[in-house]
Design a protein around this motif. Sequence first.
Motif, PDB file in Angstrom:
ATOM      1  N   CYS A   1      -1.945   3.827  -6.114  1.00 29.21           N
ATOM      2  CA  CYS A   1      -2.307   4.405  -7.420  1.00 29.21           C
ATOM      3  C   CYS A   1      -2.924   3.355  -8.329  1.00 29.21           C
ATOM      4  O   CYS A   1      -3.860   3.647  -9.085  1.00 29.21           O
ATOM      5  CB  CYS A   1      -1.078   5.027  -8.084  1.00 29.21           C
ATOM      6  N   ALA A   2      -2.407   2.119  -8.271  1.00 34.82           N
ATOM      7  CA  ALA A   2      -3.003   1.041  -9.072  1.00 34.82           C
ATOM      8  C   ALA A   2      -4.448   0.799  -8.651  1.00 34.82           C
ATOM      9  O   ALA A   2      -5.343   0.652  -9.493  1.00 34.82           O
ATOM     10  CB  ALA A   2      -2.174  -0.231  -8.916  1.00 34.82           C
ATOM     11  N   ALA A   3      -4.679   0.777  -7.339  1.00 33.51           N
ATOM     12  CA  ALA A   3      -6.041   0.567  -6.852  1.00 33.51           C
ATOM     13  C   ALA A   3      -6.947   1.736  -7.235  1.00 33.51           C
ATOM     14  O   ALA A   3      -8.097   1.531  -7.649  1.00 33.51           O
ATOM     15  CB  ALA A   3      -6.018   0.388  -5.338  1.00 33.51           C
TER      16      ALA A   3
ATOM     17  N   ALA B   1       0.833  -1.203   0.000  1.00 30.39           N
ATOM     18  CA  ALA B   1       0.000   0.000   0.000  1.00 30.39           C
ATOM     19  C   ALA B   1       0.866   1.251   0.000  1.00 30.39           C
ATOM     20  O   ALA B   1       0.596   2.229   0.705  1.00 30.39           O
ATOM     21  CB  ALA B   1      -0.939   0.001   1.206  1.00 30.39           C
ATOM     22  N   GLY B   2       1.932   1.218  -0.821  1.00 31.50           N
ATOM     23  CA  GLY B   2       2.733   2.411  -1.048  1.00 31.50           C
ATOM     24  C   GLY B   2       2.168   3.188  -2.218  1.00 31.50           C
ATOM     25  O   GLY B   2       1.013   3.021  -2.614  1.00 31.50           O
ATOM     26  N   ILE B   3       2.998   4.049  -2.809  1.00 30.05           N
ATOM     27  CA  ILE B   3       2.534   4.892  -3.916  1.00 30.05           C
ATOM     28  C   ILE B   3       2.001   4.055  -5.068  1.00 30.05           C
ATOM     29  O   ILE B   3       0.883   4.244  -5.542  1.00 30.05           O
ATOM     30  CB  ILE B   3       3.679   5.791  -4.418  1.00 30.05           C
TER      31      ILE B   3
ATOM     32  N   ALA C   1      -7.496   7.657   1.845  1.00 33.94           N
ATOM     33  CA  ALA C   1      -8.877   7.951   2.230  1.00 33.94           C
ATOM     34  C   ALA C   1      -9.842   7.843   1.052  1.00 33.94           C
ATOM     35  O   ALA C   1     -11.049   7.675   1.252  1.00 33.94           O
ATOM     36  CB  ALA C   1      -8.950   9.346   2.850  1.00 33.94           C
ATOM     37  N   MET C   2      -9.319   7.924  -0.188  1.00 34.18           N
ATOM     38  CA  MET C   2     -10.172   7.804  -1.374  1.00 34.18           C
ATOM     39  C   MET C   2     -10.539   6.345  -1.670  1.00 34.18           C
ATOM     40  O   MET C   2     -11.480   6.081  -2.431  1.00 34.18           O
ATOM     41  CB  MET C   2      -9.455   8.365  -2.602  1.00 34.18           C
ATOM     42  N   LEU C   3      -9.801   5.394  -1.091  1.00 31.75           N
ATOM     43  CA  LEU C   3      -9.996   3.985  -1.416  1.00 31.75           C
ATOM     44  C   LEU C   3     -10.963   3.324  -0.448  1.00 31.75           C
ATOM     45  O   LEU C   3     -11.011   3.691   0.732  1.00 31.75           O
ATOM     46  CB  LEU C   3      -8.648   3.256  -1.374  1.00 31.75           C
ATOM     47  N   PRO C   4     -11.744   2.336  -0.904  1.00 29.08           N
ATOM     48  CA  PRO C   4     -12.641   1.599  -0.007  1.00 29.08           C
ATOM     49  C   PRO C   4     -11.833   0.867   1.065  1.00 29.08           C
ATOM     50  O   PRO C   4     -10.971   0.036   0.752  1.00 29.08           O
ATOM     51  CB  PRO C   4     -13.343   0.595  -0.937  1.00 29.08           C
ATOM     52  N   SER C   5     -12.064   1.201   2.328  1.00 31.41           N
ATOM     53  CA  SER C   5     -11.238   0.666   3.416  1.00 31.41           C
ATOM     54  C   SER C   5     -11.321  -0.846   3.538  1.00 31.41           C
ATOM     55  O   SER C   5     -10.369  -1.502   3.939  1.00 31.41           O
ATOM     56  CB  SER C   5     -11.656   1.312   4.743  1.00 31.41           C
ATOM     57  N   GLY C   6     -12.459  -1.431   3.204  1.00 37.39           N
ATOM     58  CA  GLY C   6     -12.617  -2.877   3.362  1.00 37.39           C
ATOM     59  C   GLY C   6     -11.787  -3.695   2.390  1.00 37.39           C
ATOM     60  O   GLY C   6     -11.721  -4.932   2.511  1.00 37.39           O
TER      61      GLY C   6
END
Length: 388
Positions: free
Chosen positions: A23-25, A17-19, A225-230
């Motif tokens: 960014c891929a997600a 969960a780095g840059i 924070a933009m990504l779905p936490s689950g």
Amino acid sequence: GTTATARPQPKVVVVGAGITGMCAALRMVELGHENWDILEASDRHGGLAQSFTDQAGFVWDIGVHVLFSHFQFFDRMLDAGVPPKQWAYHIRGVKAYMRGGYVDYPVQNNLYALPELDMLNCIMGVLDTALKPNTTKPGNFEEWVIQNFGKGLADTFLLPYNFKVWATPARLMNSVWVGERVATLNVRDIVANTLLKKAQSSWGPNAMFRYPMNGTGQIWDAVFAMLPSGKIRMNSPVTEVLPGKKLKLRDGSIVAYDAVISTMPMDRLLHTLEPSLRPTDVDPSTFRHQTVNLVGVGIEGALPEHLRGVHWLYFPEEEFPFYRVTILSNFSPLMTPGPAFYSVLAEASPSAALRGPQYSHSCVISKLATAIFCRRQSQQSLQSQAHI
């Protein structure tokens, strides 16, 4: 009639969960691809681009991060994550400390600041490359440097500096990675600047850059924070990449995938691959890679005059264990507890070729005193002002 059924989306697993991972997600979210997960080994997102605050109130990045981009997706992400008023905009200020003084960067455009013999050797090498160009394909990075810059610049700055950065002799590296990272030659400018003693420091894609007021990690906190936490699993290190498109995690669980995006360090990935999946020409135990040690020092007092407007300094000579010192407080005033402080961050790359007592914590602090104050200030004097 018949009803068409949608094809199931392939399962994409992102390792890290780095840059790159985030960014891929984010890109998959933008494209409507919902079948993905991120596996992060640690309990924090951001990888090497995170920022943290120490007990004294100094904010630290993990190395210097300067943002410049030619990609619309990346620029949109930056603008969405950090509001305009939370950016600091800079004209890059960079120097190299060598031969006992400062030379504006890029060094090849500011040779007038060198001692006369070094200046002459560099100019002669530059003219040789211009008058007798070598069109042979270079076999390694050392040959590339000499072909493009001449032996004078190679020996004076480029080869010793790059040896300290990569902790590997240039003759053992290829040159395909160079791209925009090394300033190429403009012989007219070099000769004119030398004769007129004119500083020129505007080269390169990062001659102007922006920086988030609360440190580089501010960007990646916003992206997280933009990504779905689950869909992000923290504390889930991958310990094995198995045949049949499966990953084994430290807790013993198995995660299946249709496609995997790995952002873990290459040396770790090679050790993680099950032997039948490893490239046949790569031995994980002998794979060359670089590590970086960081020493950050927060100092109470006024920033030395010669460092005003300077963002980082290069140190090509053996006297200094670090290859670069960043004046983080010049990136944003919020990097320190208040206006009575400033902060510097030293980077060193020890390896089998670069080891010894000069890489000890005490030696790095002592040499930082020399580098920052341009005099032999004692280690005790620096530490009495510093929050380390």
